[in-house]
Design an enzyme around this catalytic site. Structure first.
Site, PDB file in Angstrom:
ATOM      1  N   CYS A   1     -10.533  -7.098   1.462  1.00 38.34           N
ATOM      2  CA  CYS A   1     -10.236  -8.532   1.459  1.00 38.34           C
ATOM      3  C   CYS A   1     -11.144  -9.261   2.446  1.00 38.34           C
ATOM      4  O   CYS A   1     -11.277 -10.459   2.393  1.00 38.34           O
ATOM      5  CB  CYS A   1      -8.773  -8.778   1.811  1.00 38.34           C
ATOM      6  SG  CYS A   1      -7.641  -7.832   0.796  1.00 38.34           S
TER       7      CYS A   1
ATOM      8  N   GLN B   1       0.815  -1.226   0.000  1.00 39.15           N
ATOM      9  CA  GLN B   1       0.000   0.000   0.000  1.00 39.15           C
ATOM     10  C   GLN B   1       0.842   1.265   0.000  1.00 39.15           C
ATOM     11  O   GLN B   1       0.298   2.369  -0.097  1.00 39.15           O
ATOM     12  CB  GLN B   1      -0.953   0.011   1.207  1.00 39.15           C
ATOM     13  CG  GLN B   1      -2.016  -1.066   1.158  1.00 39.15           C
ATOM     14  CD  GLN B   1      -3.070  -0.832   0.085  1.00 39.15           C
ATOM     15  OE1 GLN B   1      -3.139   0.228  -0.542  1.00 39.15           O
ATOM     16  NE2 GLN B   1      -3.907  -1.839  -0.144  1.00 39.15           N
TER      17      GLN B   1
ATOM     18  N   THR C   1       7.109 -20.108 -15.542  1.00 39.37           N
ATOM     19  CA  THR C   1       7.283 -19.261 -16.726  1.00 39.37           C
ATOM     20  C   THR C   1       6.860 -17.827 -16.419  1.00 39.37           C
ATOM     21  O   THR C   1       5.777 -17.601 -15.868  1.00 39.37           O
ATOM     22  CB  THR C   1       6.436 -19.831 -17.891  1.00 39.37           C
ATOM     23  OG1 THR C   1       6.900 -21.147 -18.153  1.00 39.37           O
ATOM     24  CG2 THR C   1       6.561 -18.971 -19.144  1.00 39.37           C
TER      25      THR C   1
HETATM   26  C1  LIG Z   1      -1.020  -4.352   2.780  1.00 38.77           C
HETATM   27  C2  LIG Z   1      -1.344  -5.445   1.821  1.00 38.77           C
HETATM   28  N1  LIG Z   1      -0.520  -6.498   1.720  1.00 38.77           N
HETATM   29  C3  LIG Z   1      -0.768  -7.506   0.872  1.00 38.77           C
HETATM   30  C4  LIG Z   1      -1.868  -7.502   0.054  1.00 38.77           C
HETATM   31  C5  LIG Z   1      -2.095  -8.644  -0.897  1.00 38.77           C
HETATM   32  O1  LIG Z   1      -1.698  -8.281  -2.186  1.00 38.77           O
HETATM   33  P1  LIG Z   1      -2.252  -9.085  -3.470  1.00 38.77           P
HETATM   34  O2  LIG Z   1      -3.660  -8.645  -3.667  1.00 38.77           O
HETATM   35  O3  LIG Z   1      -1.353  -8.659  -4.595  1.00 38.77           O
HETATM   36  O4  LIG Z   1      -2.097 -10.534  -3.177  1.00 38.77           O
HETATM   37  C6  LIG Z   1      -2.768  -6.434   0.127  1.00 38.77           C
HETATM   38  C7  LIG Z   1      -4.011  -6.424  -0.687  1.00 38.77           C
HETATM   39  O5  LIG Z   1      -5.034  -5.910  -0.274  1.00 38.77           O
HETATM   40  C8  LIG Z   1      -2.487  -5.367   1.023  1.00 38.77           C
HETATM   41  O6  LIG Z   1      -3.304  -4.323   1.130  1.00 38.77           O
END
Ligand SMILES: Cc1ncc(COP(=O)(O)O)c(C=O)c1O
Length: 396
Positions: free
Chosen positions: A332, A181, A239
Site C-alpha cells: 500500500c 491478514q 445496494t
Molecule cells: C492489515 C490490513 N488491514 C487493512 C487493509 C485494507 O484492506 P482493503 O484493501 O480491503 O481496503 C489491508 C490491505 O493491505 C491490510 O493488510
C-alpha cells in the site's frame, strides 16, 4: 527466451492481493448477468439475489463463529477499519491502537485527533509482538476502543489477540480486530477472541477486490459510515454487491477447508524452507524473531527478511526482472520513499528497514516456486551489493 522476459513467474506477494480461485469465479459468474437482481426487490429477480446474500451471510457467520445477524457486508478492510473508529468514537473519547497497524487504522486515528479524540499508539517489542501489558498500561478512564490487528501485513506476526480481548472484557472497553491478514491463515473465532468488531477483506483470501465483511457483536453501538437505504439492518447503506458477497462467501468456505485439510501446514513448511535458505545468504536476518533469533508466531505464508548493503526497492525490481514478484515494506506504500513504519517501530534503523523484503506465499504455492526464488535470489543480491552505494559506504 531473453533473460528480460523470464518464462517462469512466481508471485510471492499474497499479502498485497491474491487471485480469485476458479471456484470463486464460477460461484460469482451468474450474479453479474442471469441473476442480476437487486436484493431489496420483492420480485423473483430480487428474491434470488436475497437468497444468495442470506446464504453468504450464513457462511460468514460460520467463518467468524457468530450469529448471521452479526455479519455486515461492506467494501473491504479499509471500510471495516474506518467504521470501527469513526463509528464508535465520540469527542472526548480515548482510543488505543498500535504503531504497526495498517494505514486504514492509523490515518483514521489521525483524523479523529482533529475531533478531540486522542489515540495512544502502542509500540511493538523488537520481535514485532505487542505486549498486552502495554495495552493495559495505556488504558484511561476515557478509553472506549482498543483496535489491534490479528496478523501484521508486513511481518506476518500474530498478535496476542485473546489476551487483549480479556483485558478489554475486564475493563469494559470495546475491542476491534483488523483480521484482514489473518483471515484464511488462522482460524477466526470472535467468541474466543473476545472482540466486539472484526474486519476482513475478500481479496486477501482469493476473493474479489472491493468486498469485505465485518463482525459486529450484537448490541455494539457502532454508527454506519454510509447512510441511505436500510441495507444490512441499517448498518451499511448501499445496494448489496451480490456477486462480490457470493465470491467472499465462496472464498471463506474454501479458506475453512484449507485450515482443516493440511494446506496451511504445508504452506508453513514451504515458507520455512524458503526462509531458512535465504537466511544462509550472508548479511541477512529475520524481521519477526525474538531475542534468541527464533521466529515468533506468524501467519503461515509470510516472511520478512533484511539484506544488508543493498536497497530493498532495487532488489524488488531485480527479482521482478527474474520473474519473482515480492514487496519491500507494505504494498500500500509502494512508491513512497519512507521506510516501513512497521519495521521502524520494531527498532530497525532506516537502512535496514529500507533493505527489507516481504515474501508472502499464496496458499497454492509449490516447491517449484520456492526453488525458483532460491535459484535467482542469491545472484541478484550479490549483483546489487557489488553495485550498491550502500555497500560502498557512501549512503548514510
Ligand atoms: C492489515 C490490513 N488491514 C487493512 C487493509 C485494507 O484492506 P482493503 O484493501 O480491503 O481496503 C489491508 C490491505 O493491505 C491490510 O493488510
Amino acid at each position: 527466451m531473453s533473460s528480460h522476459f523470464p518464462s517462469t513467474r512466481v508471485y510471492m506477494d499474497a499479502n498485497a492481493t491474491t487471485p480469485l480461485l476458479p471456484e470463486v469465479f464460477e460461484a460469482m459468474r451468474p450474479y453479474w448477468m442471469e441473476h442480476f437482481g437487486n436484493a431489496s426487490s420483492i420480485h423473483m429477480h430480487g428474491q434470488r439475489a436475497r437468497t444468495a446474500v442470506d446464504r453468504a451471510r450464513e457462511t460468514l457467520a460460520e467463518f467468524f463463529n457468530c450469529h448471521d445477524a452479526e455479519v455486515v457486508f461492506n467494501s473491504g478492510g479499509t471500510e471495516g477499519d474506518n467504521t470501527a473508529l469513526f463509528g464508535l468514537l465520540h469527542p472526548g473519547d480515548h482510543c488505543i491502537t498500535t504503531s504497526i497497524e495498517h494505514s486504514a487504522i492509523l490515518e483514521a486515528a489521525r483524523r479523529l485527533a482533529q475531533h478531540s479524540i486522542e489515540t495512544t499508539f502502542v509500540a511493538p517489542q523488537p520481535s514485532g509482538l505487542i505486549d498486552p501489558a502495554d495495552i493495559l498500561r495505556a488504558i484511561r478512564p476515557q478509553t472506549r476502543l482498543i483496535s489491534v490487528m490479528l496478523a501484521n501485513n508486513e511481518t506476518g506476526v500474530l498478535q496476542p489477540i485473546e489476551e487483549i480481548g480479556k483485558i478489554a472484557a475486564d475493563t469494559g472497553i470495546f475491542f476491534h480486530i483488523d483480521a484482514v491478514q489473518g483471515a484464511g491463515k488462522v482460524k477466526l473465532d470472535v467468541r474466543r477472541f473476545g472482540c466486539h468488531l472484526l474486519s476482513i477483506s475478500a481479496h486477501k483470501m482469493h476473493g474479489p477486490k472491493g468486498t469485505g465483511a465485518m463482525f459486529v457483536r450484537r448490541g455494539t453501538p457502532v454508527e454506519s459510515l454510509l447512510v441511505g437505504g436500510s441495507h444490512e439492518r441499517r448498518r451499511r447503506a448501499g445496494t448489496e454487491n451480490v456477486a462480490g458477497i457470493v465470491g467472499l462467501a465462496k472464498a471463506a468456505e474454501l479458506a475453512m477447508h484449507s485450515l482443516g485439510d493440511g494446506t496451511i501446514d504445508r504452506l508453513a513448511a514451504l515458507r520455512d524452507r524458503l526462509e531458512t535458505e535465504i537466511l544462509r545468504i550472508p548479511g541477512t536476518g529475520l524481521n519477526g524473531a525474538d531475542a534468541h533469533g527464533e521466529p515468533v508466531a506468524r501467519a503461515a505464508n509470510t516472511t520478512n527478511i533484511w539484506f544488508d548493503h543493498l536497497e530493498g526497492e532495487a532488489l524488488v525490481i531485480a527479482l521482478d526482472l527474474k520473474g519473482v514478484a515480492v514487496s519491500g515494506g507494505s504494498a500500500c506504500h509502494s512508491g513512497a520513499t519512507e521506510p516501513s513504519h512497521v519495521l521502524m517501530a520494531m527498532g530497525l534503523d532506516k537502512n535496514r528497514a529500507r533493505a527489507s523484503l516481504r515474501f508472502s506465499l499464496l496458499k497454492t504455492a509449490t516447491d517449484a516456486d520456492v526453488d525458483h526464488v532460491l535459484r535467482v535470489l542469491p545472484e541478484a543480491v550479490e549483483h546489487l551489493r557489488a553495485l550498491s552505494p550502500v555497500a560502498a559506504g557512501t549512503l548514510g
